[in-house]
Design a protein around this motif. Structure first.
Motif, PDB file in Angstrom:
ATOM      1  N   LEU A   1     -59.550 -35.267 -57.567  1.00  0.00           N
ATOM      2  CA  LEU A   1     -60.000 -33.944 -56.849  1.00  0.00           C
ATOM      3  C   LEU A   1     -61.520 -33.769 -56.993  1.00  0.00           C
ATOM      4  O   LEU A   1     -62.410 -33.500 -56.196  1.00  0.00           O
ATOM      5  CB  LEU A   1     -59.587 -32.700 -57.729  1.00  0.00           C
ATOM      6  N   GLN A   2     -62.063 -34.526 -57.929  1.00  0.00           N
ATOM      7  CA  GLN A   2     -63.551 -34.350 -58.073  1.00  0.00           C
ATOM      8  C   GLN A   2     -64.094 -35.320 -57.172  1.00  0.00           C
ATOM      9  O   GLN A   2     -65.317 -34.991 -56.536  1.00  0.00           O
ATOM     10  CB  GLN A   2     -63.778 -34.887 -59.489  1.00  0.00           C
ATOM     11  N   ASP A   3     -63.520 -36.474 -57.078  1.00  0.00           N
ATOM     12  CA  ASP A   3     -63.978 -37.465 -55.928  1.00  0.00           C
ATOM     13  C   ASP A   3     -64.031 -37.037 -54.568  1.00  0.00           C
ATOM     14  O   ASP A   3     -64.847 -36.874 -53.775  1.00  0.00           O
ATOM     15  CB  ASP A   3     -63.284 -38.732 -55.849  1.00  0.00           C
ATOM     16  N   LYS A   4     -62.886 -36.056 -54.206  1.00  0.00           N
ATOM     17  CA  LYS A   4     -62.725 -35.456 -52.861  1.00  0.00           C
ATOM     18  C   LYS A   4     -63.573 -34.194 -52.759  1.00  0.00           C
ATOM     19  O   LYS A   4     -64.459 -34.049 -51.670  1.00  0.00           O
ATOM     20  CB  LYS A   4     -61.343 -35.099 -52.491  1.00  0.00           C
ATOM     21  N   LEU A   5     -63.259 -33.073 -53.426  1.00  0.00           N
ATOM     22  CA  LEU A   5     -63.843 -31.934 -53.386  1.00  0.00           C
ATOM     23  C   LEU A   5     -65.380 -31.858 -53.862  1.00  0.00           C
ATOM     24  O   LEU A   5     -66.276 -31.119 -53.140  1.00  0.00           O
ATOM     25  CB  LEU A   5     -63.311 -30.828 -54.152  1.00  0.00           C
ATOM     26  N   VAL A   6     -65.624 -32.658 -54.984  1.00  0.00           N
ATOM     27  CA  VAL A   6     -67.356 -32.648 -55.281  1.00  0.00           C
ATOM     28  C   VAL A   6     -68.017 -33.701 -54.687  1.00  0.00           C
ATOM     29  O   VAL A   6     -68.971 -33.373 -54.092  1.00  0.00           O
ATOM     30  CB  VAL A   6     -67.086 -32.420 -57.014  1.00  0.00           C
ATOM     31  N   ARG A   7     -67.414 -34.979 -55.139  1.00  0.00           N
ATOM     32  CA  ARG A   7     -68.513 -36.104 -54.596  1.00  0.00           C
ATOM     33  C   ARG A   7     -68.677 -36.038 -53.069  1.00  0.00           C
ATOM     34  O   ARG A   7     -69.680 -36.317 -52.637  1.00  0.00           O
ATOM     35  CB  ARG A   7     -67.996 -37.347 -55.211  1.00  0.00           C
ATOM     36  N   ARG A   8     -67.376 -36.145 -52.401  1.00  0.00           N
ATOM     37  CA  ARG A   8     -67.501 -36.280 -51.017  1.00  0.00           C
ATOM     38  C   ARG A   8     -67.447 -35.065 -50.296  1.00  0.00           C
ATOM     39  O   ARG A   8     -67.652 -34.884 -48.912  1.00  0.00           O
ATOM     40  CB  ARG A   8     -66.184 -37.046 -50.571  1.00  0.00           C
ATOM     41  N   ALA A   9     -67.669 -33.834 -50.997  1.00  0.00           N
ATOM     42  CA  ALA A   9     -67.965 -32.553 -50.129  1.00  0.00           C
ATOM     43  C   ALA A   9     -66.881 -32.174 -49.140  1.00  0.00           C
ATOM     44  O   ALA A   9     -67.165 -31.560 -48.081  1.00  0.00           O
ATOM     45  CB  ALA A   9     -69.382 -32.439 -49.859  1.00  0.00           C
ATOM     46  N   ARG A  10     -65.412 -32.700 -49.661  1.00  0.00           N
ATOM     47  CA  ARG A  10     -64.369 -32.280 -48.587  1.00  0.00           C
ATOM     48  C   ARG A  10     -63.813 -31.001 -49.275  1.00  0.00           C
ATOM     49  O   ARG A  10     -64.447 -30.525 -50.175  1.00  0.00           O
ATOM     50  CB  ARG A  10     -63.456 -33.318 -48.715  1.00  0.00           C
ATOM     51  N   GLY A  11     -62.751 -30.374 -48.533  1.00  0.00           N
ATOM     52  CA  GLY A  11     -61.983 -29.415 -49.065  1.00  0.00           C
ATOM     53  C   GLY A  11     -60.709 -29.672 -49.468  1.00  0.00           C
ATOM     54  O   GLY A  11     -60.323 -30.721 -49.558  1.00  0.00           O
ATOM     55  N   GLY A  12     -59.937 -28.683 -49.312  1.00  0.00           N
ATOM     56  CA  GLY A  12     -58.409 -28.826 -49.807  1.00  0.00           C
ATOM     57  C   GLY A  12     -57.638 -27.765 -49.549  1.00  0.00           C
ATOM     58  O   GLY A  12     -58.156 -26.647 -49.139  1.00  0.00           O
ATOM     59  N   TYR A  13     -56.531 -27.761 -49.916  1.00  0.00           N
ATOM     60  CA  TYR A  13     -55.478 -26.474 -50.018  1.00  0.00           C
ATOM     61  C   TYR A  13     -55.338 -25.890 -51.159  1.00  0.00           C
ATOM     62  O   TYR A  13     -55.653 -26.450 -52.134  1.00  0.00           O
ATOM     63  CB  TYR A  13     -54.215 -26.573 -48.939  1.00  0.00           C
ATOM     64  N   CYS A  14     -54.523 -24.956 -51.308  1.00  0.00           N
ATOM     65  CA  CYS A  14     -54.345 -23.932 -52.407  1.00  0.00           C
ATOM     66  C   CYS A  14     -54.191 -24.976 -53.777  1.00  0.00           C
ATOM     67  O   CYS A  14     -55.002 -24.605 -54.673  1.00  0.00           O
ATOM     68  CB  CYS A  14     -53.304 -23.059 -52.413  1.00  0.00           C
ATOM     69  N   PHE A  15     -53.395 -26.075 -53.968  1.00  0.00           N
ATOM     70  CA  PHE A  15     -53.197 -26.692 -55.168  1.00  0.00           C
ATOM     71  C   PHE A  15     -54.369 -27.399 -55.705  1.00  0.00           C
ATOM     72  O   PHE A  15     -54.882 -27.483 -56.789  1.00  0.00           O
ATOM     73  CB  PHE A  15     -51.699 -27.677 -54.952  1.00  0.00           C
ATOM     74  N   GLU A  16     -55.082 -27.844 -54.696  1.00  0.00           N
ATOM     75  CA  GLU A  16     -56.654 -28.494 -54.833  1.00  0.00           C
ATOM     76  C   GLU A  16     -57.466 -27.604 -55.305  1.00  0.00           C
ATOM     77  O   GLU A  16     -58.018 -27.913 -56.370  1.00  0.00           O
ATOM     78  CB  GLU A  16     -56.847 -29.372 -53.714  1.00  0.00           C
ATOM     79  N   HIS A  17     -57.702 -26.462 -54.666  1.00  0.00           N
ATOM     80  CA  HIS A  17     -58.658 -25.484 -54.826  1.00  0.00           C
ATOM     81  C   HIS A  17     -58.101 -25.100 -56.529  1.00  0.00           C
ATOM     82  O   HIS A  17     -59.197 -24.981 -57.307  1.00  0.00           O
ATOM     83  CB  HIS A  17     -58.358 -24.403 -53.893  1.00  0.00           C
ATOM     84  N   ALA A  18     -57.185 -24.438 -56.570  1.00  0.00           N
ATOM     85  CA  ALA A  18     -56.898 -23.629 -57.796  1.00  0.00           C
ATOM     86  C   ALA A  18     -56.717 -24.726 -59.084  1.00  0.00           C
ATOM     87  O   ALA A  18     -57.167 -24.344 -60.203  1.00  0.00           O
ATOM     88  CB  ALA A  18     -55.416 -23.280 -57.889  1.00  0.00           C
TER      89      ALA A  18
END
Length: 313
Positions: free
Chosen positions: A70-87
């Motif tokens: 999740l850190q790689d996707k949402l933080v390092r690569r500045a992507r998003g996600g759906y509820c499970f990833e966000h929460a």
């Protein structure tokens, strides 16, 4: 947090989080003490900065929920996600800062009376003031059109931003002669459009999702995540869904249909994209930058969708 909690998977891996990188990602530079004021600021910053998206499913890849991924996707690569990833990542950040965090699972209804599986993730959060005030908060950062701020976990409590209002309502559901369940529903009321109230009842209030206070852990969310990312009837398997809330406006991409909603008055602009426009709209509107291979795959996925009737503004 005790060593037993960590070993048995009842916590959220806050110690593994690169907190500075996460805070930079959401643009929070304020106070970090575990207060209600900090919680409101973090919630708002996360919702405004991190888009909702299901593109990994569209691109044929799994959706892992472990914190390093999740850190790689949402933080390092500045992507998003759906509820499970966000929460999941928001829970780790709050836990790291000293908040009390409990996961909950919710059933998305969107006005339907049909009972649906619990496939949405929200958080119950205690702050430093909770022992004195008794006030507890519901954080819902991954709904797509999430409230900008947490809502107090109390019957009738709510929040308003722009033209949107949200409130929590409690009810008791009888399951037998001696058994009953406490259910909580998050409802939304938006601004009227052309004099009509949009919603599930005469006052324009729509039931978004319903949850119980039963604690859920990361392993429980793995089960729900598998369902929504693989089940053939899942809406996230059938088409791209991308959403982002900005100051005064909500942007959404449903398949190839791009919808811009002005929150103050509820007015909407709808446009059907050509497949080759998709990657550019992702970047310019939602802040999601795909590499060349993924951009081509995303455009191809839009090409395969049934074409919607021509929309009018």
């Amino acid at each position: 947090m005790t060593e037993h909690d960590v070993e048995t998977g009842r916590r959220w891996d806050g110690g593994l989080l690169d907190l500075d990188a996460y805070l930079a990602r959401i643009g929070h530079t304020g106070d970090l003490s575990p207060t209600a004021e900090t919680l409101r600021a973090l919630h708002r910053a996360h919702v405004l900065a991190v888009p909702f998206e299901n593109l990994e499913i569209v691109l044929g890849r799994p959706v892992p929920l472990d914190l390093p991924a999740l850190q790689d996707k949402l933080v390092r690569r500045a992507r998003g996600g759906y509820c499970f990833e966000h929460a999941r990542i928001f829970a780790a950040a709050l836990e790291r800062l000293g908040f009390g965090v409990t996961g909950l699972s919710s059933r998305v209804g969107m006005g339907s009376d049909r009972l649906r599986p619990a496939t949405h993730a929200v958080l119950r959060v205690e702050t430093a003031e909770t022992p004195d005030t008794g006030r507890v908060w519901i954080c819902d950062v991954g709904f797509g059109s999430s409230p900008l701020e947490p809502i107090e976990f109390a019957d009738g409590a709510g929040t308003t931003d722009g033209g949107r209002s949200f409130r929590l309502e409690r009810r008791t559901v009888r399951l037998g002669t001696t058994l009953a369940a406490e259910e909580w529903t998050l409802r939304e009321r938006r601004a009227p459009v052309d004099g009509d109230l949009r919603g599930g009842d005469g006052d324009g209030w729509l039931d978004l999702h319903t949850f119980t206070p039963n604690p859920q852990y990361a392993v429980d969310w793995v089960v729900g995540n598998h369902h929504v990312s693989t089940h053939p009837r899942s809406p996230f398997v059938r088409r791209p869904v991308v959403q982002r809330t900005g100051p005064g406006v909500h942007q959404a991409l449903y398949g190839a249909t791009w919808v811009t909603t002005v929150l103050a008055d509820g007015s909407r602009r709808v446009r059907e994209l050509e497949p080759h426009e998709g990657p550019k709209v992702l970047e310019d509107v939602f802040g999601i930058v795909l590499d060349a291979d993924d951009a081509a795959a995303f455009a191809a996925a839009l090409e395969r969708l049934p074409r919607a009737p021509e929309a009018k503004d």
